[in-house]
Design a protein around this motif. Structure first.
Motif, PDB file in Angstrom:
ATOM      1  N   GLU A 150      -2.202   0.610   0.525  1.00  0.00           N
ATOM      2  CA  GLU A 150      -1.955   0.832   1.935  1.00  0.00           C
ATOM      3  C   GLU A 150      -3.212   1.930   2.296  1.00  0.00           C
ATOM      4  OE1 GLU A 150       0.458   0.685  -0.069  1.00  0.00           O
ATOM      5  OE2 GLU A 150       2.161  -0.437   0.727  1.00  0.00           O
ATOM      6  N   ASP A 151      -3.332   2.853   1.220  1.00  0.00           N
ATOM      7  CA  ASP A 151      -4.186   4.153   1.627  1.00  0.00           C
ATOM      8  C   ASP A 151      -5.954   3.490   1.441  1.00  0.00           C
ATOM      9  OD1 ASP A 151      -5.305   6.525   1.986  1.00  0.00           O
ATOM     10  OD2 ASP A 151      -5.277   7.102   0.021  1.00  0.00           O
ATOM     11  N   ILE A 152      -5.953   2.490   0.328  1.00  0.00           N
ATOM     12  CA  ILE A 152      -7.262   1.778   0.414  1.00  0.00           C
ATOM     13  C   ILE A 152      -7.593   1.128   1.509  1.00  0.00           C
ATOM     14  CG2 ILE A 152      -8.515   0.209  -1.062  1.00  0.00           C
ATOM     15  CD1 ILE A 152      -6.674   1.058  -3.328  1.00  0.00           C
ATOM     16  N   ILE A 153      -6.619   0.211   1.968  1.00  0.00           N
ATOM     17  CA  ILE A 153      -7.072  -0.505   3.206  1.00  0.00           C
ATOM     18  C   ILE A 153      -7.401   0.227   4.310  1.00  0.00           C
ATOM     19  CG2 ILE A 153      -6.020  -2.412   4.662  1.00  0.00           C
ATOM     20  CD1 ILE A 153      -6.704  -3.487   1.854  1.00  0.00           C
ATOM     21  N   LYS A 154      -6.808   1.301   4.493  1.00  0.00           N
ATOM     22  CA  LYS A 154      -6.883   2.180   5.834  1.00  0.00           C
ATOM     23  C   LYS A 154      -8.124   2.788   5.715  1.00  0.00           C
ATOM     24  CE  LYS A 154      -5.065   6.546   8.001  1.00  0.00           C
ATOM     25  NZ  LYS A 154      -4.146   7.471   7.995  1.00  0.00           N
ATOM     26  N   ASN A 197       2.696  -0.907  -5.038  1.00  0.00           N
ATOM     27  CA  ASN A 197       1.405  -1.074  -4.608  1.00  0.00           C
ATOM     28  C   ASN A 197       0.460  -0.059  -5.067  1.00  0.00           C
ATOM     29  OD1 ASN A 197       2.302  -3.679  -3.618  1.00  0.00           O
ATOM     30  ND2 ASN A 197       3.044  -2.817  -1.645  1.00  0.00           N
ATOM     31  N   THR A 198       0.476   0.298  -6.003  1.00  0.00           N
ATOM     32  CA  THR A 198      -0.669   1.270  -6.537  1.00  0.00           C
ATOM     33  C   THR A 198      -1.683   0.703  -7.408  1.00  0.00           C
ATOM     34  OG1 THR A 198       0.681   2.069  -8.445  1.00  0.00           O
ATOM     35  CG2 THR A 198       0.802   3.131  -6.233  1.00  0.00           C
ATOM     36  N   VAL A 199      -2.961   0.989  -7.336  1.00  0.00           N
ATOM     37  CA  VAL A 199      -4.003   0.320  -8.434  1.00  0.00           C
ATOM     38  C   VAL A 199      -4.830   1.486  -8.704  1.00  0.00           C
ATOM     39  CG1 VAL A 199      -3.834  -1.883  -7.415  1.00  0.00           C
ATOM     40  CG2 VAL A 199      -5.391  -0.177  -6.393  1.00  0.00           C
ATOM     41  N   TRP A 200      -5.470   1.268  -9.934  1.00  0.00           N
ATOM     42  CA  TRP A 200      -6.662   2.225 -10.357  1.00  0.00           C
ATOM     43  C   TRP A 200      -8.196   1.764  -9.777  1.00  0.00           C
ATOM     44  CZ3 TRP A 200      -5.605   6.498 -12.696  1.00  0.00           C
ATOM     45  CH2 TRP A 200      -4.688   6.657 -13.780  1.00  0.00           C
ATOM     46  N   VAL A 201      -8.637   2.704  -9.026  1.00  0.00           N
ATOM     47  CA  VAL A 201      -9.558   2.252  -8.198  1.00  0.00           C
ATOM     48  C   VAL A 201     -11.160   3.290  -8.886  1.00  0.00           C
ATOM     49  CG1 VAL A 201     -10.980   2.651  -6.047  1.00  0.00           C
ATOM     50  CG2 VAL A 201      -8.384   1.820  -6.195  1.00  0.00           C
ATOM     51  N   VAL A 252     -12.676  -6.503   6.155  1.00  0.00           N
ATOM     52  CA  VAL A 252     -11.398  -6.417   5.522  1.00  0.00           C
ATOM     53  C   VAL A 252     -10.082  -6.623   6.417  1.00  0.00           C
ATOM     54  CG1 VAL A 252      -9.916  -4.835   4.036  1.00  0.00           C
ATOM     55  CG2 VAL A 252     -12.571  -4.997   3.499  1.00  0.00           C
ATOM     56  N   SER A 253     -10.501  -6.101   7.471  1.00  0.00           N
ATOM     57  CA  SER A 253      -9.269  -6.124   8.470  1.00  0.00           C
ATOM     58  C   SER A 253      -9.048  -7.335   8.870  1.00  0.00           C
ATOM     59  CB  SER A 253      -9.831  -5.186  10.010  1.00  0.00           C
ATOM     60  OG  SER A 253     -10.878  -5.818  10.453  1.00  0.00           O
ATOM     61  N   GLU A 254      -9.828  -8.236   8.872  1.00  0.00           N
ATOM     62  CA  GLU A 254      -9.318  -9.692   9.289  1.00  0.00           C
ATOM     63  C   GLU A 254      -8.558 -10.243   7.924  1.00  0.00           C
ATOM     64  OE1 GLU A 254     -13.695 -11.054  11.598  1.00  0.00           O
ATOM     65  OE2 GLU A 254     -12.985 -11.845   9.476  1.00  0.00           O
ATOM     66  N   ALA A 255      -8.782 -10.143   6.925  1.00  0.00           N
ATOM     67  CA  ALA A 255      -8.240 -10.599   5.772  1.00  0.00           C
ATOM     68  C   ALA A 255      -6.758 -10.132   5.468  1.00  0.00           C
ATOM     69  CB  ALA A 255      -9.259 -10.165   4.215  1.00  0.00           C
ATOM     70  N   ILE A 256      -6.711  -8.898   5.873  1.00  0.00           N
ATOM     71  CA  ILE A 256      -5.340  -8.320   5.549  1.00  0.00           C
ATOM     72  C   ILE A 256      -4.221  -8.738   6.593  1.00  0.00           C
ATOM     73  CG2 ILE A 256      -6.144  -5.835   4.617  1.00  0.00           C
ATOM     74  CD1 ILE A 256      -5.745  -5.010   7.229  1.00  0.00           C
ATOM     75  N   GLU A 257      -4.682  -9.553   7.673  1.00  0.00           N
ATOM     76  CA  GLU A 257      -3.911 -10.223   8.281  1.00  0.00           C
ATOM     77  C   GLU A 257      -3.531 -11.380   8.261  1.00  0.00           C
ATOM     78  OE1 GLU A 257      -2.646  -8.939  10.998  1.00  0.00           O
ATOM     79  OE2 GLU A 257      -3.946  -7.154  10.824  1.00  0.00           O
ATOM     80  N   ASP A 258      -4.257 -11.995   6.939  1.00  0.00           N
ATOM     81  CA  ASP A 258      -3.657 -13.142   6.205  1.00  0.00           C
ATOM     82  C   ASP A 258      -2.297 -13.251   5.695  1.00  0.00           C
ATOM     83  OD1 ASP A 258      -3.214 -15.215   3.565  1.00  0.00           O
ATOM     84  OD2 ASP A 258      -5.247 -15.745   4.859  1.00  0.00           O
ATOM     85  N   GLU A 259      -1.518 -14.378   5.991  1.00  0.00           N
ATOM     86  CA  GLU A 259       0.034 -14.402   5.534  1.00  0.00           C
ATOM     87  C   GLU A 259       0.083 -14.328   4.199  1.00  0.00           C
ATOM     88  OE1 GLU A 259       3.605 -17.527   6.457  1.00  0.00           O
ATOM     89  OE2 GLU A 259       1.924 -17.986   6.941  1.00  0.00           O
ATOM     90  N   ASN A 260      -0.575 -14.745   3.317  1.00  0.00           N
ATOM     91  CA  ASN A 260      -0.476 -14.520   1.787  1.00  0.00           C
ATOM     92  C   ASN A 260      -0.489 -13.168   1.462  1.00  0.00           C
ATOM     93  OD1 ASN A 260      -0.020 -15.238  -0.740  1.00  0.00           O
ATOM     94  ND2 ASN A 260      -2.200 -15.676  -1.158  1.00  0.00           N
ATOM     95  N   PHE A 261      -1.420 -12.307   2.042  1.00  0.00           N
ATOM     96  CA  PHE A 261      -1.722 -10.975   1.877  1.00  0.00           C
ATOM     97  C   PHE A 261      -0.486 -10.385   2.183  1.00  0.00           C
ATOM     98  CE2 PHE A 261      -2.886  -6.718   2.698  1.00  0.00           C
ATOM     99  CZ  PHE A 261      -3.662  -6.165   1.497  1.00  0.00           C
ATOM    100  N   GLN A 262       0.038 -10.413   3.353  1.00  0.00           N
ATOM    101  CA  GLN A 262       1.085  -9.679   3.968  1.00  0.00           C
ATOM    102  C   GLN A 262       2.425 -10.126   2.898  1.00  0.00           C
ATOM    103  OE1 GLN A 262       1.472  -7.704   6.562  1.00  0.00           O
ATOM    104  NE2 GLN A 262      -0.624  -7.992   7.081  1.00  0.00           N
ATOM    105  N   VAL A 320      -9.471  -5.170  -7.639  1.00  0.00           N
ATOM    106  CA  VAL A 320      -8.290  -4.624  -8.518  1.00  0.00           C
ATOM    107  C   VAL A 320      -7.102  -4.964  -7.227  1.00  0.00           C
ATOM    108  CG1 VAL A 320      -9.578  -3.007  -9.803  1.00  0.00           C
ATOM    109  CG2 VAL A 320      -8.911  -2.378  -7.541  1.00  0.00           C
ATOM    110  N   ILE A 321      -7.409  -4.918  -6.118  1.00  0.00           N
ATOM    111  CA  ILE A 321      -6.414  -5.326  -5.212  1.00  0.00           C
ATOM    112  C   ILE A 321      -5.804  -6.483  -5.410  1.00  0.00           C
ATOM    113  CG2 ILE A 321      -5.748  -5.724  -2.764  1.00  0.00           C
ATOM    114  CD1 ILE A 321      -7.504  -3.323  -2.055  1.00  0.00           C
ATOM    115  N   SER A 322      -6.834  -7.693  -5.470  1.00  0.00           N
ATOM    116  CA  SER A 322      -6.446  -8.997  -5.918  1.00  0.00           C
ATOM    117  C   SER A 322      -5.788  -9.203  -7.254  1.00  0.00           C
ATOM    118  CB  SER A 322      -7.617  -9.858  -5.970  1.00  0.00           C
ATOM    119  OG  SER A 322      -8.773  -9.847  -4.748  1.00  0.00           O
TER     120      SER A 322
END
Length: 678
Positions: A109-113, A166-170, A147-157, A129-131
């Motif tokens: 969530e922080d990365i997306i923001k 939902n943590t990842v190494w970045v 990215v803002s368009e992609a995160i509205e995708d139903e599959n992503f949600q 890494v998010i994928s």
């Protein structure tokens, strides 16, 4: 004209940064250009050319030193010749091993923001890494522009809801080893101890010569108990310690098991990957010289002036940078990369860099560390009202923090830990003798009646090698006699301590279950394990087995006198094979050059090349695989070939000299100190 240092940040809050930049710069044009065109931009700091300039006298000193030997250029060269010795590539390989990717843990969530307003192609490694974490298709992001368009995708949600954590190494930047367990990077990559404590560094994140991912990747946790830093506004560096690889294991067997799982020999990162010495020298790389700069030109010698006129001035020396741009696998830039200018604290150069390149090592063409990559230099030509925005605001080059200035800053600190780091890895080269483990004269049952004679021959060669290694002055004489090129050997370490495998381990006893090879390897392992536990192993300690080959003749095979030659076997394991192959070539070349070129000319000892240990019948030589330190097996010739056997017996001393020269070159090539004196 206004000039700024622009630092790239891997994960930047676009909206917050826009506000901060605009407030700091106080110029809407610069603010708009940078925030719209460089979304991963971070800190923006004013840069004064006048304050940062070094005086002309120092520039003249540097040019004189770097151009001290004026070569006669071949008639076909255009401008300054760009020839480099083949060892340049070997240097790149050695140095790159010490470079790593730095990662930090973030909530998705922080990365997306932070990146939601950016293009989906701007941060591919972060989106990857998010994928992986959300089990998204590898092409999930392709149909979307932002990215803002992609995160509205139903599959992503749906995937975000299904995941408990939902943590990842970045990836956040690049770093490199500057001591056995010390890492150097930028302050703006690792600004404080809390940030460092949550990070890992990853070695071997790269592709092999066939374009395949190297595996396994090796990860170390940071240990901020040692943490020295200088802010972005000053030298922008951080030095932090690394934990041992198996620091989470309590017993030595557990630690060894973990190392074995990752094909690692040692606990400390520097013992596995080497490190890049930080040098105090301030004249390791030269700026350009323009003929119109008469104040500098007139101070040069007559020969240098003639050379400069012939070339139309001197171009800045080349820089080479090894990096993880945008968090990608390790890459290197060795073209279109000249020094533009040298300042008191910085070097300015042209080369390809990106976010994620922050903290990368910058080298000269001898692979001496000259700078810590810092950021871009942005120029705003506010005095030209007719130019368009794109022409008013330009990237003038890259900046690296000069390593000698970082060393000088560290030397002003008086705490015990910093002094120890400087004493161990900066102020002096290691004085401990390097250990060379020699296995020669091992009795092997395959030789049957000839076993004792063959063992006596290789034992003589082994003892002669040890005798030569014990005398530094003798080694220098051997190099002066055998070196046919202008090889730079003045910086070699000639202090060695030969360690012979005891005779009782090499002697075959009838009816004994344990072979001489088992006993010999066991002894070497016992001794080297002691070194590891006592932490007195040093890079450059090596092991060599010297044997002769044996040819079994079958019905339609060649005759014994038609099969001969020397070969060196190296371990064929992912973490080691590239380096060991180069080591094997060094050893074999040295042997063959000495035996075949010294008068009176004997029958040639044929070159059977270097081979991976998997090329033998049993698919792996135990001496290459089971000995913990770097090891090679040298088959010095064929005992079953009468002419070659005579050569081996008649030229034992020359064979030993050739092997010794190869051992010294091999050992020194593993050392971080090789070629580091100016």
């Amino acid at each position: 004209m206004k000039i700024y240092r622009l630092l790239n940040i891997a994960l930047n809050n676009y909206e917050t940064f826009t506000k901060e930049v605009c407030e700091r710069v106080g110029d809407g044009i610069v603010c708009r250009f940078i925030t719209e065109n460089i979304p991963e931009a971070g800190e923006l700091i004013s840069f004064s050319l006048e304050e940062e300039k070094i005086d002309n006298h120092k520039i003249v000193e540097i040019i004189k030193k770097r151009k001290a030997v004026i070569k006669k250029f071949p008639s076909l060269s255009v401008g300054s010749p760009n020839y480099l010795p083949f060892s340049f590539l070997q240097g790149a390989l050695r140095c790159s091993a010490a470079v790593c990717l730095i990662k930090n843990k973030y909530e998705i969530e922080d990365i997306i923001k932070r990146i939601k307003n950016t293009n989906t192609k701007a941060f591919p490694s972060i989106l990857d890494v998010i994928s992986d974490e959300l089990d998204l298709d590898e092409k999930f992001w392709e149909p979307y522009t932002t990215v803002s368009e992609a995160i509205e995708d139903e599959n992503f949600q749906n995937q975000m809801k299904d995941k408990e954590k939902n943590t990842v190494w970045v990836p956040i930047g690049t770093g490199f080893l500057v001591g056995r367990n010390y890492l150097l990077t930028n302050h703006h990559v690792l600004p404080n101890k809390a940030e460092a404590k949550s990070c890992i560094v990853q070695f071997k994140y790269e592709k092999d010569e066939f374009g395949r991912d190297r595996k396994p990747r090796i990860e170390y946790y940071l240990d901020p108990s040692f943490f020295k830093t200088s802010p972005e506004s000053e030298l922008d560096y951080t030095i932090v310690k690394l934990h041992p690889f198996s620091f989470d294991k309590s017993t030595e067997p557990e630690k060894k098991q973990k190392r074995n799982e990752f094909n690692l020999a040692f606990e400390e990162a520097g013992d596995n990957f080497g490190w890049l010495p930080m040098l105090k020298d301030d004249d390791l790389i030269s700026p350009p010289l323009n003929l119109e700069d008469s104040e500098i030109f007139n101070r040069l010698s007559e020969d240098l002036q003639k050379s400069a006129i012939k070339l139309g001035g001197f171009a800045g020396e080349s820089v080479n940078i090894i990096q993880h741009p945008r968090g990608r696998q390790k890459e290197i830039v060795i073209s279109d990369n000249r020094v533009q200018s040298i300042y008191k604290n910085f070097i300015q150069y042209t080369t390809d860099t990106d976010f994620g390149s922050s903290g990368s090592p910058v080298f000269n063409n001898r692979w001496q560390l000259v700078a810590l990559h810092h950021g871009m230099l942005v120029e705003y030509k506010d005095d030209d009202v007719e130019k368009s925005l794109e022409k008013k605001v330009i990237v003038g080059g890259n900046l690296g923090v000069r390593i000698n200035q970082i060393v000088a800053h560290l030397e002003k600190q008086e705490d015990t830990e910093t002094r120890k780091f400087l004493d161990d890895f900066v102020n002096q080269q290691p004085t401990i003798k390097r250990k060379i483990y020699i296995l020669a004269g091992r009795e092997r049952r395959r030789f049957k009646d000839e076993m004792i004679k063959e063992a006596e021959l290789t034992n003589y060669i082994g003892e002669k090698i040890g005798e030569l290694l014990e005398n530094p002055e003798t080694l220098k004489k051997i190099f002066n006699k055998l070196s046919s090129t202008n090889q730079s050997i003045e910086n070699f370490n000639y202090n060695f301590q030969p360690e012979y495998v005891p005779q009782e381990n090499r002697k075959y006893l009838r009816g004994e279950d344990t072979t001489t090879l088992d006993k010999s390897i066991s002894w070497i392992q016992q001794e080297t394990n002691k070194q590891v536990i006592e932490n007195n192993y040093q890079l450059g300690d090596v092991a060599i087995e010297i044997v002769t080959n044996y040819y079994y003749q079958n019905t339609n095979d060649l005759k014994p006198n038609e099969v001969g030659g020397a070969t060196v076997y190296y371990v064929n394991l992912p973490n080691y094979k590239d380096g060991r192959k180069s080591d094997a070539k060094t050893l074999l070349t040295s042997l063959l050059n000495n035996v075949n070129n010294l008068p009176p000319v004997p029958p040639d000892l044929n070159d059977r090349g270097t081979q991976p240990d998997t090329a033998v019948r049993n698919q792996g030589l135990r001496f290459c695989r089971d000995v913990i330190i770097p090891s090679l097996v040298l088959y010095v010739g064929y005992w079953t070939n009468p002419k070659e056997r005579q050569l081996l017996e008649n030229r034992k001393d020359e064979i030993a000299e050739g092997i010794v020269k190869g051992i010294v070159e091999w050992s020194n090539s593993l050392s971080p100190w090789i070629n580091q004196a100016s």
